[in-house]
Scaffold this active site. Structure first.
Site, PDB file in Angstrom:
ATOM      1  N   CYS A   1     -89.897  13.638  58.249  1.00 36.39           N
ATOM      2  CA  CYS A   1     -88.462  13.352  58.313  1.00 36.39           C
ATOM      3  C   CYS A   1     -88.042  12.911  59.708  1.00 36.39           C
ATOM      4  CB  CYS A   1     -87.677  14.576  57.857  1.00 36.39           C
ATOM      5  SG  CYS A   1     -87.952  14.951  56.104  1.00 36.39           S
TER       6      CYS A   1
ATOM      7  N   HIS B   1     -87.830  14.897  50.698  1.00 35.51           N
ATOM      8  CA  HIS B   1     -87.099  15.919  51.437  1.00 35.51           C
ATOM      9  C   HIS B   1     -85.642  15.466  51.561  1.00 35.51           C
ATOM     10  CE1 HIS B   1     -90.834  17.688  53.704  1.00 35.51           C
ATOM     11  NE2 HIS B   1     -90.982  17.677  52.388  1.00 35.51           N
TER      12      HIS B   1
ATOM     13  N   GLU C   1     -83.727  15.234  54.100  1.00 31.01           N
ATOM     14  CA  GLU C   1     -83.525  14.302  55.219  1.00 31.01           C
ATOM     15  C   GLU C   1     -83.999  12.898  54.861  1.00 31.01           C
ATOM     16  OE1 GLU C   1     -84.521  18.385  56.979  1.00 31.01           O
ATOM     17  OE2 GLU C   1     -85.251  17.133  55.335  1.00 31.01           O
TER      18      GLU C   1
END
Length: 162
Positions: free
Chosen positions: A93, A60, A62
């Site tokens: 995250c 992801h 993040e």
């Protein structure tokens, strides 16, 4: 929850949204994230890379930004850093932000609003667990500001999750 935002915060958040737009243009999921250090300098910025065949579901935006910032700054220098993200951090995250030493998270699109845009799309099985609840169970406090600029952050998602 916008009273804690400075002009610099808004600029960083809009930059994360721009990265999300670029990620979509590149054929990836439309998410973007930036980590700034205590001196307000951008340390890392990434889009999402979780789509096959090259992608990895743990990549992801993040996660990528937090990992790069942590490698660049080291654990102690992560104190005072902020994660700016185009969408509310998921459980994974949020955990990465917590363990890396980030002190503040500013996000645009809420998980609830993201779910309205993605529906039950198999590439984005969202959790109904706000990042504030994840952080509340930790041993240290992380300031959270968001959702902010949700309409702007929703734009890259419109029509993507069909």
């Amino acid at each position: 929850m916008t009273d804690d935002l400075t002009a610099s915060d808004r600029a960083h958040l809009r930059a994360a949204i721009h990265i999300a737009e670029q990620s979509r243009e590149d054929g990836a999921h439309p998410f973007g994230a930036i980590v700034v250090d205590a001196g307000r300098r951008t340390v890392a910025s990434f889009g999402n890379n979780s789509l096959p065949p090259e992608g990895d579901p743990t990549q992801h935006a993040e996660m990528r930004a937090v990992a790069a910032a942590s490698r660049t700054l080291g654990t102690e220098a992560m104190a005072g850093s902020t994660l700016f993200t185009s969408a509310e951090p998921c459980v994974m995250c949020a955990g990465a932000a917590y363990w890396s030493g980030i002190d503040r998270v500013v996000y645009a699109l809420s998980e609830r609003r993201l779910l309205e845009l993605t529906g039950a799309h198999p590439e984005n099985p969202t959790f109904s667990l706000p990042c504030r609840e994840v952080f509340a169970r930790g041993q240290r406090e992380i300031a959270v500001v968001g959702p902010v600029l949700e309409d702007e952050a929703a734009a890259p998602h419109r029509g993507f999750w069909r």
